[in-house]
Design a protein around this motif. Structure first.
Motif, mmCIF file in Angstrom:
data_model
loop_
_atom_site.group_PDB
_atom_site.id
_atom_site.type_symbol
_atom_site.label_atom_id
_atom_site.label_comp_id
_atom_site.label_asym_id
_atom_site.label_seq_id
_atom_site.Cartn_x
_atom_site.Cartn_y
_atom_site.Cartn_z
ATOM 1 N N ALA A 1 0.853 -1.188 0.000
ATOM 2 C CA ALA A 1 0.000 0.000 0.000
ATOM 3 C C ALA A 1 0.887 1.235 0.000
ATOM 4 O O ALA A 1 1.986 1.226 0.557
ATOM 5 C CB ALA A 1 -0.907 0.007 1.223
ATOM 6 N N LEU A 2 0.421 2.300 -0.613
ATOM 7 C CA LEU A 2 1.128 3.576 -0.602
ATOM 8 C C LEU A 2 0.580 4.415 0.543
ATOM 9 O O LEU A 2 -0.627 4.447 0.773
ATOM 10 C CB LEU A 2 0.955 4.293 -1.935
ATOM 11 N N GLY A 3 1.476 5.059 1.283
ATOM 12 C CA GLY A 3 1.074 5.871 2.419
ATOM 13 C C GLY A 3 1.820 7.193 2.446
ATOM 14 O O GLY A 3 2.696 7.449 1.617
ATOM 15 N N GLN A 4 1.492 8.021 3.427
ATOM 16 C CA GLN A 4 2.103 9.344 3.545
ATOM 17 C C GLN A 4 2.321 9.661 5.013
ATOM 18 O O GLN A 4 1.376 9.674 5.798
ATOM 19 C CB GLN A 4 1.179 10.402 2.914
ATOM 20 N N HIS A 5 3.576 9.889 5.396
ATOM 21 C CA HIS A 5 3.883 10.369 6.751
ATOM 22 C C HIS A 5 3.659 11.877 6.758
ATOM 23 O O HIS A 5 4.058 12.577 5.827
ATOM 24 C CB HIS A 5 5.345 10.083 7.114
ATOM 25 N N ASP A 6 3.032 12.372 7.835
ATOM 26 C CA ASP A 6 2.767 13.811 7.911
ATOM 27 C C ASP A 6 3.860 14.572 8.649
ATOM 28 O O ASP A 6 3.783 15.796 8.789
ATOM 29 C CB ASP A 6 1.401 14.075 8.549
ATOM 30 N N GLY A 7 4.876 13.873 9.165
ATOM 31 C CA GLY A 7 5.978 14.541 9.842
ATOM 32 C C GLY A 7 5.749 14.773 11.324
ATOM 33 O O GLY A 7 6.610 15.313 12.004
ATOM 34 N N SER A 8 4.588 14.353 11.846
ATOM 35 C CA SER A 8 4.291 14.600 13.262
ATOM 36 C C SER A 8 4.905 13.548 14.186
ATOM 37 O O SER A 8 5.028 13.788 15.383
ATOM 38 C CB SER A 8 2.775 14.660 13.483
ATOM 39 N N VAL B 1 10.576 10.804 12.254
ATOM 40 C CA VAL B 1 10.085 10.383 10.936
ATOM 41 C C VAL B 1 9.768 11.631 10.118
ATOM 42 O O VAL B 1 8.943 12.448 10.509
ATOM 43 C CB VAL B 1 8.823 9.493 11.043
ATOM 44 N N GLU B 2 10.447 11.780 8.986
ATOM 45 C CA GLU B 2 10.220 12.933 8.117
ATOM 46 C C GLU B 2 8.910 12.784 7.357
ATOM 47 O O GLU B 2 8.468 11.677 7.073
ATOM 48 C CB GLU B 2 11.359 13.061 7.104
ATOM 49 N N ALA B 3 8.310 13.898 6.998
ATOM 50 C CA ALA B 3 7.122 13.878 6.159
ATOM 51 C C ALA B 3 7.503 13.343 4.785
ATOM 52 O O ALA B 3 8.587 13.627 4.279
ATOM 53 C CB ALA B 3 6.533 15.285 6.036
ATOM 54 N N GLY B 4 6.637 12.550 4.212
ATOM 55 C CA GLY B 4 6.895 12.026 2.877
ATOM 56 C C GLY B 4 6.185 10.717 2.641
ATOM 57 O O GLY B 4 5.602 10.108 3.542
ATOM 58 N N SER B 5 6.228 10.267 1.403
ATOM 59 C CA SER B 5 5.546 9.048 0.991
ATOM 60 C C SER B 5 6.272 7.810 1.497
ATOM 61 O O SER B 5 7.476 7.831 1.740
ATOM 62 C CB SER B 5 5.453 8.981 -0.536
ATOM 63 N N THR B 6 5.519 6.739 1.649
ATOM 64 C CA THR B 6 6.081 5.470 2.089
ATOM 65 C C THR B 6 5.305 4.325 1.453
ATOM 66 O O THR B 6 4.236 4.526 0.875
ATOM 67 C CB THR B 6 6.056 5.363 3.631
ATOM 68 N N THR B 7 5.861 3.151 1.553
ATOM 69 C CA THR B 7 5.203 1.928 1.106
ATOM 70 C C THR B 7 5.012 1.044 2.326
ATOM 71 O O THR B 7 5.922 0.907 3.147
ATOM 72 C CB THR B 7 6.061 1.188 0.064
ATOM 73 N N ILE B 8 3.837 0.460 2.460
ATOM 74 C CA ILE B 8 3.503 -0.377 3.598
ATOM 75 C C ILE B 8 3.238 -1.785 3.070
ATOM 76 O O ILE B 8 2.518 -1.953 2.081
ATOM 77 C CB ILE B 8 2.267 0.166 4.329
#
Length: 132
Positions: free
Chosen positions: A73-80, A84-91
């Motif tokens: 799955a494609l995800g997005q970290h919000d940086g909070s 963990v930096e904000a940015g896209s990720t794969t789960i």
């Protein structure tokens, strides 16, 4: 926000490819107008691929005899989250089939992994993958 629709070729689902066929598909992707981007040293580059460590893939596959697929799955970290930096990720999840229907394995004991190593930044060195 612009939405991009990716047309996946389901007619070839599960077919093994030759290296030449794989090279052609990679070439087609890198010459298409639809490309995923990754930020490397503040430069947007075309994402050529991604990898997970073998141990994580095996953990997903070996968690249960019910696992019959691995789902990305494609995800997005919000940086909070701290560190963990904000940015896209794969789960990565395990999937199982129940009554001919696909289910993600998301119970508390199921293995779920975040963060793949993107290429560019972590790329195989024995083949030339375009990094635009």
């Amino acid at each position: 926000t612009k939405k991009i629709i990716m047309d996946l070729n389901f007619k070839r689902y599960g077919m093994q490819l030759s290296w030449q066929q794989a090279q052609q598909l990679i070439h087609n992707y890198n010459n298409s107008s639809i490309q995923l981007k990754v930020n490397v040293n503040n430069v947007a580059m075309t994402l050529s691929g991604m990898s997970f460590p073998r141990a994580e893939v095996e953990a997903i596959l070996n968690q249960s005899t019910d696992v019959d697929h691995v789902f990305f799955a494609l995800g997005q970290h919000d940086g909070s989250e701290p560190g963990v930096e904000a940015g896209s990720t794969t789960i990565m999840f395990g999937m199982k089939t129940v009554n001919n229907q696909p289910y993600l394995m998301v119970d508390s004991g199921d293995k779920i992994y975040d963060y793949c190593k993107p290429c560019p930044s972590y790329c195989p060195i024995n083949v030339q993958l375009p990094q635009l």
